[in-house]
Design a protein around this motif. Structure first.
Motif: not given
Length: 351
Positions: A201-208
């Motif tokens: 989730v941490y990785r995904v939130l960085q791309t939002t």
């Protein structure tokens, strides 16, 4: 919005129904709101007669309407009963929103039933798999939005990303934070901390494209470190219930200590304005109800013990939500993120 905002109020939901719901709606309407009271017509009218003469009620015209409902989904009943009780006050509230006769619903009734009615009758925003309950917590700097606080005990990566989007817009449009800082609840600030799910989730939130600032811990809840905290409903509900318990403990401890002697009683009397402000900042009824974000309309779910003050404030919050067109903005951002994902997947599959 060109058309006036109307809020459907579940008059039969909550421990003090219909009195608290009717009184809260009456106070809100006299402050400028429009509401439809949904429930047993005779009991609602009896409560209105207690509040004002019939001619005073009649003067409100269509600003305060009544929609009869023969059934109620009781607090102790399984949430799925809302599907069987098609003439329940809660289901009719949801239907009014779906039909456009109301733009939001407010209930202090069965939480699970309210969530089912909102998702199945009003409908979820396209691209939102699971609507989430947002809780608002006071901090030293202002307020922090936490979601989910109970709607989804288990959540996947895409659900938590959707929670971040919904929390962003709620903090921005309703609380007034221009660029909300978003944190992910974990067991440490470092990116490597937490479960495999949280690290993904941490990785995904960085791309939002959102203002994601990293992990936060339990100690950050009241510090104002971030404006939005993302977590699953299990963690969020534990934080919510623990906070409610802590507030009651602090209040009772203060009362006990301040009554121990003449000097402390005198000091308490002199500090009454400060204590009143302190109480208001921690009083959950000031916030009214928690919004269920991710449905195509407003859905505000209050505490079962909600009194008239909480219902009035919930109606006010529902009107602010609708005026901000929050569900429309959430839908656009979720669609944008889905398109971004598809482009990324397409580029990976291209030889």
């Amino acid at each position: 919005m060109d058309n006036p905002i109307v809020v459907a109020v579940d008059a039969m939901g909550g421990d003090f129904a219909p009195r608290s719901a009717v009184t809260g709606a009456w106070n809100a309407v006299n402050a400028g709101a429009r509401a439809i009271l949904v429930g047993d017509r005779d009991r609602i009218r009896a409560e209105l007669r207690r509040l004002a003469p019939e001619d005073a009620v009649a003067e409100l015209g269509d600003r305060l309407a009544i929609e009869h409902a023969e059934e109620v989904v009781a607090m102790e009943e399984p949430p799925a009963m809302v599907a069987k009780k098609r003439r329940s006050s809660l289901r009719i509230c949801a239907r009014l929103v779906r039909e456009g006769r109301a733009q939001a619903l407010v209930t202090a009734g069965n939480t699970g039933a309210a969530m089912i009615a909102a998702k199945t009758v009003i409908g979820a925003i396209p691209g939102v798999d699971r609507p989430a309950l947002a809780g608002v917590f006071p901090t030293r700097q202002g307020r922090t939005v936490v979601l989910d606080v109970g709607a989804n005990l288990n959540a996947k990566v895409r659900h938590l990303r959707q929670f971040a989007v919904m929390g962003h817009f709620y903090a921005q449009e309703i609380i007034g934070t221009p660029a909300p800082r978003i944190g992910l609840m974990s067991v440490g600030e470092e990116e490597s901390k937490g479960t495999d799910l949280l690290r993904e989730v941490y990785r995904v939130l960085q791309t939002t494209g959102l203002n994601f600032v990293g992990n936060v811990e339990g100690r950050d809840l009241f510090r104002g470190t971030v404006d939005v905290i993302v977590c699953d409903g299990f963690v969020g509900n534990v934080m919510l219930k623990s906070s409610e318990s802590l507030v009651l403990f602090v209040e009772r401890l203060l009362q006990h200590e301040l009554r121990r002697g003449l000097r402390t009683r005198l000091g308490a009397w002199l500090a009454r304005p400060a204590f009143e402000r302190f109480r208001q900042r921690l009083d959950w009824s000031e916030y009214g109800a928690a919004p269920l974000l991710g449905v195509r309309g407003g859905c505000f779910i209050g505490h079962g013990r909600s009194g008239a003050k909480a219902v009035r404030n919930a109606i006010r919050g529902a009107m602010e939500f609708c005026a901000a067109q929050l569900h429309v903005k959430i839908e656009r951002k979720v669609a944008e993120l889905h398109a971004q994902e598809e482009r990324l997947l397409g580029s990976r599959s291209t030889p």
